[in-house]
Design a protein around this motif. Structure first.
Motif, mmCIF file in Angstrom:
data_model
loop_
_atom_site.group_PDB
_atom_site.id
_atom_site.type_symbol
_atom_site.label_atom_id
_atom_site.label_comp_id
_atom_site.label_asym_id
_atom_site.label_seq_id
_atom_site.Cartn_x
_atom_site.Cartn_y
_atom_site.Cartn_z
ATOM 1 N N GLU A 228 0.863 -1.169 0.000
ATOM 2 C CA GLU A 228 0.000 0.000 0.000
ATOM 3 C C GLU A 228 0.902 1.222 0.000
ATOM 4 O O GLU A 228 1.748 1.377 0.863
ATOM 5 C CB GLU A 228 -0.901 -0.001 1.236
ATOM 6 C CG GLU A 228 -1.897 -1.139 1.258
ATOM 7 C CD GLU A 228 -2.805 -1.065 2.475
ATOM 8 O OE1 GLU A 228 -2.707 -0.060 3.218
ATOM 9 O OE2 GLU A 228 -3.582 -2.002 2.688
ATOM 10 N N ARG A 229 0.745 2.099 -0.951
ATOM 11 C CA ARG A 229 1.717 3.156 -1.140
ATOM 12 C C ARG A 229 1.026 4.413 -1.660
ATOM 13 O O ARG A 229 -0.059 4.353 -2.221
ATOM 14 C CB ARG A 229 2.805 2.722 -2.126
ATOM 15 C CG ARG A 229 2.190 2.379 -3.473
ATOM 16 C CD ARG A 229 3.014 1.415 -4.283
ATOM 17 N NE ARG A 229 2.302 1.087 -5.506
ATOM 18 C CZ ARG A 229 1.371 0.162 -5.578
ATOM 19 N NH1 ARG A 229 1.054 -0.534 -4.537
ATOM 20 N NH2 ARG A 229 0.742 -0.062 -6.718
ATOM 21 N N ASP A 230 1.725 5.550 -1.486
ATOM 22 C CA ASP A 230 1.197 6.787 -2.047
ATOM 23 C C ASP A 230 1.913 7.081 -3.355
ATOM 24 O O ASP A 230 2.868 6.382 -3.747
ATOM 25 C CB ASP A 230 1.350 7.952 -1.057
ATOM 26 C CG ASP A 230 2.793 8.128 -0.597
ATOM 27 O OD1 ASP A 230 3.718 7.840 -1.390
ATOM 28 O OD2 ASP A 230 2.992 8.564 0.550
ATOM 29 N N ALA A 231 1.485 8.119 -4.038
ATOM 30 C CA ALA A 231 2.033 8.434 -5.360
ATOM 31 C C ALA A 231 3.520 8.764 -5.288
ATOM 32 O O ALA A 231 4.290 8.396 -6.182
ATOM 33 C CB ALA A 231 1.264 9.609 -5.963
ATOM 34 N N ASP A 232 3.936 9.429 -4.210
ATOM 35 C CA ASP A 232 5.341 9.801 -4.077
ATOM 36 C C ASP A 232 6.236 8.562 -3.961
ATOM 37 O O ASP A 232 7.335 8.518 -4.521
ATOM 38 C CB ASP A 232 5.545 10.697 -2.853
ATOM 39 C CG ASP A 232 4.962 12.083 -3.051
ATOM 40 O OD1 ASP A 232 4.744 12.466 -4.223
ATOM 41 O OD2 ASP A 232 4.731 12.783 -2.053
ATOM 42 N N ALA A 233 5.768 7.549 -3.214
ATOM 43 C CA ALA A 233 6.544 6.323 -3.053
ATOM 44 C C ALA A 233 6.708 5.597 -4.381
ATOM 45 O O ALA A 233 7.783 5.068 -4.694
ATOM 46 C CB ALA A 233 5.879 5.410 -2.030
ATOM 47 N N VAL A 234 5.641 5.569 -5.172
ATOM 48 C CA VAL A 234 5.702 4.925 -6.483
ATOM 49 C C VAL A 234 6.661 5.668 -7.399
ATOM 50 O O VAL A 234 7.509 5.069 -8.076
ATOM 51 C CB VAL A 234 4.306 4.868 -7.119
ATOM 52 C CG1 VAL A 234 4.399 4.401 -8.567
ATOM 53 C CG2 VAL A 234 3.395 3.950 -6.321
ATOM 54 N N THR A 235 6.564 6.988 -7.409
ATOM 55 C CA THR A 235 7.443 7.803 -8.244
ATOM 56 C C THR A 235 8.902 7.607 -7.859
ATOM 57 O O THR A 235 9.785 7.481 -8.717
ATOM 58 C CB THR A 235 7.075 9.297 -8.117
ATOM 59 O OG1 THR A 235 5.726 9.475 -8.544
ATOM 60 C CG2 THR A 235 7.992 10.152 -8.972
ATOM 61 N N ASP A 236 9.151 7.554 -6.560
ATOM 62 C CA ASP A 236 10.518 7.358 -6.074
ATOM 63 C C ASP A 236 11.068 6.004 -6.504
ATOM 64 O O ASP A 236 12.227 5.904 -6.909
ATOM 65 C CB ASP A 236 10.546 7.470 -4.553
ATOM 66 C CG ASP A 236 11.915 7.138 -3.975
ATOM 67 O OD1 ASP A 236 12.852 7.950 -4.155
ATOM 68 O OD2 ASP A 236 12.054 6.063 -3.359
ATOM 69 N N LEU A 241 14.969 3.046 -10.011
ATOM 70 C CA LEU A 241 15.359 2.041 -10.998
ATOM 71 C C LEU A 241 15.873 2.690 -12.279
ATOM 72 O O LEU A 241 16.908 2.279 -12.827
ATOM 73 C CB LEU A 241 14.181 1.128 -11.304
ATOM 74 C CG LEU A 241 13.670 0.259 -10.145
ATOM 75 C CD1 LEU A 241 12.383 -0.461 -10.532
ATOM 76 C CD2 LEU A 241 14.729 -0.745 -9.714
ATOM 77 N N GLU A 242 15.160 3.695 -12.758
ATOM 78 C CA GLU A 242 15.573 4.350 -14.000
ATOM 79 C C GLU A 242 16.881 5.108 -13.812
ATOM 80 O O GLU A 242 17.714 5.158 -14.724
ATOM 81 C CB GLU A 242 14.464 5.283 -14.472
ATOM 82 C CG GLU A 242 13.212 4.537 -14.914
ATOM 83 C CD GLU A 242 12.088 5.455 -15.357
ATOM 84 O OE1 GLU A 242 11.192 4.985 -16.077
ATOM 85 O OE2 GLU A 242 12.116 6.653 -14.975
ATOM 86 N N GLY A 243 17.092 5.691 -12.636
ATOM 87 C CA GLY A 243 18.337 6.408 -12.387
ATOM 88 C C GLY A 243 19.537 5.495 -12.372
ATOM 89 O O GLY A 243 20.630 5.859 -12.834
ATOM 90 N N ARG A 244 19.344 4.280 -11.862
ATOM 91 C CA ARG A 244 20.456 3.325 -11.788
ATOM 92 C C ARG A 244 20.844 2.780 -13.168
ATOM 93 O O ARG A 244 21.927 2.217 -13.320
ATOM 94 C CB ARG A 244 20.076 2.165 -10.873
ATOM 95 C CG ARG A 244 20.070 2.532 -9.405
ATOM 96 C CD ARG A 244 21.433 2.389 -8.781
ATOM 97 N NE ARG A 244 21.525 2.985 -7.465
ATOM 98 C CZ ARG A 244 22.520 2.779 -6.619
ATOM 99 N NH1 ARG A 244 23.522 1.983 -6.967
ATOM 100 N NH2 ARG A 244 22.551 3.377 -5.450
#
Length: 273
Positions: A228-236, A241-244
């Motif tokens: 269960e997560r909020d939008a900020d957690a999903v974005t992070d 992953l994309e940054g790595r």
């Protein structure tokens, strides 16, 4: 599963099986113990190696801290399993159960509290087992994982031998069983970051470290998608992953790219439901 010679042959090459047989006949196995289906032992080679197998698991879930990087299990694991075929160590599980049943509750609580106060890893495992969410950050968990890399070969930057990451995978699994997926994702992310940042210093047992990395990465994606997560957690999570892909170890970039795509697909499927 049954511990037979044929079952042992199935998890190693013929050459390694023969070396394991020789190690057994040369009495190189020391300090072998069994609790329920878990067997631990010390096997002497160029140095003393720690071995662990699970007699109830398909393939025996072998682990050894030797630098073997070939196909299947190493000769130290084979030697221990062959010992279990011919002369299995006594199971002390019932002895432990009897001791626990007869222990005074207050004394047992005091003993456990003292142990938890001095062992941070055991404390984290205990809190996960009783359903407490992790209070450790990714950076705090990473520090203990990074320290394992530093301790493996303190005189040199290069890491030649496998590192046992079981305690962190067990911790993440404990959180998953408690359905605390956000806490499990925190542990997996710490493993992913540490393995990624330390991979270039690895100069041996590449398959071992890559398997650990992929296991942690898969676990991270699954838990982020389930929690269960909020939008900020999903974005992070997606941004991590994309940054790595560009900032991490070059030969792991494809793994991060695939993981980012998989996470987006999982999240998309959930939003459509």
């Amino acid at each position: 599963m049954d511990v037979t010679e044929d079952a042992v042959r199935d998890i190693c090459t013929d050459a390694v099986f023969e070396r394991g047989e020789r190690y057994l006949t040369e009495s190189r196995i020391h300090e072998i113990h069994r609790v329920d289906t878990t067997v631990t032992a010390v096997v002497s080679g160029s140095r003393q190696y720690d071995v662990r197998v699970d007699l109830a698991t398909d393939g025996f879930a072998p682990w050894c801290d030797c630098p073997y990087n070939g196909l299947g299990a190493c000769k130290h694991v084979v030697a221990v399993l062959l010992r279990c075929v011919d002369d299995p160590p006594p199971d002390v599980g019932e002895q432990l159960d009897a001791a626990l049943d007869g222990a005074d509750a207050d004394e047992l609580r005091a003993f456990l509290r003292d142990a938890l106060a001095t062992d941070a890893d055991l404390r984290a495992q205990f809190l996960a087992r009783v359903g407490e969410p992790t209070r450790q950050s990714v950076d705090e968990l990473r520090a203990s994982i990074d320290r394992r890399f530093e301790e493996t070969n303190p005189e040199y930057h290069v890491v030649f031998e496998p590192i046992d990451f079981t305690q962190w995978f067990d911790l993440a699994n404990e959180y998953r069983e408690q359905e605390r997926y956000a806490s499990a994702a925190t542990v997996y992310r710490a493993l992913v970051e540490s393995l990624d940042d330390n991979m270039e210093r690895v100069d041996g047992a590449y398959d071992h470290f890559l398997r650990a990395f992929n296991r942690a990465l898969d676990g991270y994606v699954d838990c982020v998608a389930t929690a269960e997560r909020d939008a900020d957690a999903v974005t992070d999570a997606v941004a991590f992953l994309e940054g790595r892909v560009t900032s991490g170890t070059p030969f792991l970039s494809e793994h991060f790219e695939k993981a980012a795509v998989e996470l987006r697909e999982k999240l998309g499927e959930q939003s459509d439901e």
